[in-house]
Design a protein around this motif. Structure first.
Motif, short mmCIF file in Angstrom:
data_model
loop_
_atom_site.label_atom_id
_atom_site.label_comp_id
_atom_site.label_asym_id
_atom_site.label_seq_id
_atom_site.Cartn_x
_atom_site.Cartn_y
_atom_site.Cartn_z
N SER A 43 56.92 36.41 31.08
CA SER A 43 57.39 35.45 30.07
C SER A 43 56.63 35.60 28.77
O SER A 43 57.22 35.58 27.68
CB SER A 43 57.25 34.03 30.61
N GLY B 282 58.42 29.85 31.97
CA GLY B 282 59.10 30.19 30.73
C GLY B 282 58.56 29.42 29.55
O GLY B 282 58.33 29.97 28.46
N THR C 129 62.06 26.17 30.72
CA THR C 129 62.11 27.25 31.71
C THR C 129 63.47 27.27 32.41
O THR C 129 64.08 28.33 32.58
CB THR C 129 60.99 27.09 32.74
#
Length: 849
Positions: free
Chosen positions: A23, A387, A74
């Motif tokens: 990420s 994320g 995310t």
């Protein structure tokens, strides 16, 4: 993109190709960073870390705004990848206490903007989760956008859609750190020189940190998960078990990855009363358990992948599944699952594992720049938040401002520099990590305090405080008094002004806090400020340096005091500080305790020119807040110096003696009363207390704890960094324009000018409850016409004004005094009114007398 030949140089090296490392690399590339290299000791994408053995369940709601926002980001990112099953999530309640907890879930989700949170009846739960026995539950909490991530698919997507170069089967053997900065990453395939390095190794975070001379408090703990053989009750929902990992290099037991890659067709579920969670894997049922004693793993003995095992998976310990070993759970995992999900009772298990993941001492992630220049941390993060934190870290690295698309975020609770000096000791962080594991699904009370590793940091006043019956709480390792039993007699004196606080809001509170508040307003009290820190800035160019770092004008006279802010490049508030000029080239900058020294002190130190010394005096000074209308009379008895209004005016400082004790006396007060901060070397602390205590006997001097401090500062509208102000607010939103002098040049000025030009859309404001004396708690939604417009930042009862106070940020159109709003807390809707601040002594007559 996956690559073969390892380069000898890269601008950025990310260590770890799991959920977080991928990420970070992806978001760096999206922000325009070039020459990013990602390395991992395992094969790609099945690296052998927790990202690939995890069942991928994602519940987004948290008491933490940052965690909730990171989780929601995310889930949206994974949805765009096609690697997220948005099946919803349901947390069931098997006790009345848990139903109350689920109401808090609804309130947190509403406050932080999660879509459509709902409380469900038992029948409604079973409509979504037909395997659940309706007779075993009282209800549930439903979050429609919860779900499950396909970890391997997401990692593969990252590798294929990120401009960074990925290198699997590459073991990092050392970090080259010289002159306080990272120079290179040494691997078994060669050396990669770099300008920046991100540690995203999670289970191996402690080991990687040690390569750079850091003691990162990252504690690995085992966690159990099983997947049943196909169940008749789920017949017809089977998927592609056996084909999910075809063609991939998988370390250890391939069955684990096969089943983890099989998606659910029903909402993911949790039974937190028994520390359990569950989901379907096609026509099989997966069940996870925290319902066992903490199984800590030596952070130095994590090991690597082999043909026989995946590095972050240990053998299944059946005794922890079948026997109740969790200290706070009466039933074993199997017994509780058999009752809740009867179809699982006689099922055989196709897959079992004790998977490893990590905890910090406070259970929050560890992200941001470390004390090694160029070395960044992105640790203790699960799939649920990966994320979001990848975006936050990338924005921080590229633009100097941690943020999500929704705006800047507050990183004080997750900053890797927040940890106190002792937190890196292995026994300490392993024990605290084990406790956080134990609490994962526990109902943690307001103001809960740990019992282990106490008494680590005590002020020189500690023995006096113990004699006075101090109720200690731990903050940043310091033992700080919350209230004093010796003041119990004051409760009767003020009982008509101290309302009872019942229920959840009243837990771990004492009416003595209110009595200390009122006594200080009328007499005089001593408050232990030793956990607060002073930062001495000295040397040639000190004034110019602080002028650049501070938002206010600090070109002040010797002996003058000025309140100021430190901002980041985006104009977010990094700290509020008191700046004292002690000499031509010497300043004392005071800040709070807890995480302030590590975050704020390091910020100043890393920006200082070579001619300027920045010395964080954490623990080097013992400090007393002497506050109340009789404070001057008491202090004058103890010193030959002139402390009259003319001799020591408001916001001035003077070196003087209290008895024999040399102090720097600041005429400032954090409670809105006449008062002083008395800063002395620690070795003089005990005598300082004794001198003031004896001299104030006939004046009614009393000790005062942190509970009274909180309610007094809210009455006066004084801000607390990390609570009312932080990096997701700018000074104008926070009601602190007086602390900004745009005639000076400072970090963040350009962003603040742009924000002011665009208009301030959100403002901080106090509310008071219209018809209740209850205390409302932080993280609860503020409503207008049934819609959330903000949430409570801090709340307490204002004993001097006789009203319950809540501070919140709301859209500017609702910030006018007199606006009617509502606050939802513990299932009750409270009518409230926006008020002008300060609520107490708006003319400052008391503080200036």
């Amino acid at each position: 993109m996956s690559s073969t030949d390892l380069p000898s140089r890269a601008e950025t090296v990310v260590i770890g190709a799991g959920a977080v490392g991928c990420s970070v690399a992806y978001h760096l590339s999206e922000l325009g960073a070039e020459d990013v290299v990602v390395v991992d000791q395992g094969p790609l994408p099945v690296t052998g870390g927790s990202s690939v053995h995890a069942p991928g369940i994602m519940f987004q709601t948290s008491p933490s705004k940052l965690q909730t926002k990171a989780a929601y980001y995310t889930s949206r990112l994974l949805s765009e990848m096609g690697a997220y099953d948005e099946v919803g999530g349901i947390e069931v309640a098997r006790s009345e206490e848990r139903m109350d907890f689920l109401q808090r879930r609804v309130e947190n989700a509403t406050a932080y903007g999660l879509p459509d949170p709902q409380l469900l009846s038992p029948a409604e739960v079973v409509e979504h989760l037909p395997l659940v026995d309706e007779q075993e539950i009282l209800g549930g909490y439903y979050s429609p956008t919860d779900g499950r991530v396909d970890g391997i698919a997401a990692l593969q997507w990252y590798v294929e859609h990120t401009d960074a170069a990925f290198y699997g089967d590459t073991t990092v053997t050392d970090l080259d750190v010289a002159g306080g900065e990272v120079r290179a990453v040494e691997t078994d395939r060669g050396r990669v020189e770099c300008d920046r390095c991100v540690v995203a190794t999670n289970n191996w975070g402690y080991q990687t940190g040690r390569m750079a001379g850091l003691d990162l408090p990252i504690a690995p703990v085992e966690h159990q998960y099983v997947v049943t053989e196909p169940l008749a009750e789920l017949e017809g929902t089977g998927g592609s078990v056996g084909d999910n990992t075809a063609g991939l290099d998988v370390p250890g037991n391939r069955d684990i990855q096969e089943y983890m890659s099989e998606g659910p067709h029903q909402p993911v579920g949790r039974d937190q009363d028994n520390s359990l969670y569950f989901r379907t894997h096609g026509d099989s049922l997966g069940m996870g358990s925290y319902n066992h004693e903490s199984l800590s793993v030596d952070p130095e003995a994590m090991g690597a992948n082999s043909e026989e095992r995946q590095a972050s998976v240990r053998g299944f310990t059946r005794e922890h599944w079948e026997r109740p070993t969790h200290p706070n759970r009466e039933k074993s995992a199997k017994q509780a699952f058999d009752e809740l999900l009867p179809a699982s009772a006689d099922a055989e298990y196709a897959v079992t594992e004790n998977g490893i993941f990590v905890f910090t001492p406070d259970g929050m992630p560890a992200v941001g720049p470390t004390t090694v220049d160029g070395l960044w941390s992105a640790l203790a993060i699960w799939w649920t938040h990966s994320g979001g934190y990848g975006r936050i870290v990338a924005e921080w690295m590229e633009n100097d401002v941690p943020r999500l698309p929704s705006g800047p975020v507050d990183t004080g609770s997750v900053h890797v520099r927040r940890f106190e000096p002792h937190a890196g000791e292995k026994d300490y962080f392993v024990d605290r990590g084990a406790k956080r594991y134990e609490q994962v699904y526990s109902i943690v009370e307001p103001r809960w305090q740990p019992e282990d590793h106490r008494g680590l940091r005590t002020s020189p006043f500690h023995h006096h405080q113990r004699e006075l019956g101090a109720h200690f709480v731990q903050s940043g390792g310091w033992e700080s008094a919350q209230w004093y039993d010796s003041n119990a007699d004051l409760v009767e004196r003020y009982e008509d002004r101290i309302p009872e606080q019942d229920g959840w809001q009243g837990i771990n509170r004492s009416p003595i806090e209110g009595a200390e508040h009122l006594h200080t307003r009328e007499h005089v009290s001593l408050f232990d400020m030793t956990s607060f820190s002073s930062i001495v800035v000295s040397g040639e160019g000190s004034e110019a340096f602080l002028q650049r770092m501070c938002t206010n004008d600090v070109a002040i006279d010797v002996g003058q005091v000025r309140y100021s802010l430190l901002c980041n490049e985006g104009g977010g508030i990094l700290a509020d500080v008191t700046v004292v000029r002690l000499g031509d080239e010497e300043y004392m900058v005071t800040t709070g305790g807890g995480n302030s020294p590590g975050i704020h002190g390091t910020w100043l130190r890393e920006h200082a020119p070579e001619t300027v010394s920045v010395h964080v005096e954490e623990g080097a000074k013992s400090t007393i807040g002497l506050w109340g209308p009789k404070a001057r009379l008491l202090l004058q008895r103890c010193t030959d110096a002139d402390v009259s209004n003319d001799g020591l005016p408001y916001f001035r400082a003077k070196r003087l003696y209290v008895g024999e004790v040399p102090v720097v006396a600041l005429r400032v007060s954090y409670v809105g009363e006449l008062g002083y901060e008395l800063w002395a070397p620690t070795e003089y602390g005990s005598r300082l207390w004794e001198t003031l205590w004896e001299a104030g006997d006939d004046l009614g001097v009393r000790p005062m704890g942190g509970g009274a401090l909180e309610s007094m500062r809210l009455e006066k509208g004084y801000r607390l960094w990390g609570t009312d102000i932080d990096t997701d607010a700018n000074p104008y939103e926070a009601g602190l324009p007086f602390a900004v002098d745009t005639d000076t040049d400072f970090v963040g000025k350009e962003a603040l000018e742009a924000a002011r030009e665009a208009g301030i859309d959100t403002r901080v404001t106090p509310l008071t409850l219209d018809d209740s004396t209850d205390v409302v708690l932080s993280g609860r939604p503020v409503l207008k016409d049934g819609e959330a417009i903000g949430y409570v930042q801090a709340g307490d009862f204002g004993y001097a004004i006789g009203e319950s106070i809540a501070y919140t940020y709301v859209p500017s159109e609702y910030a006018e005094a007199g606006t009617s709003v509502e606050v939802l807390c513990e299932g009750e809707t409270y009518a409230a009114t926006v008020r002008d601040e300060p609520l107490f002594d708006p003319g400052r007559e008391k503080i200036l007398r």
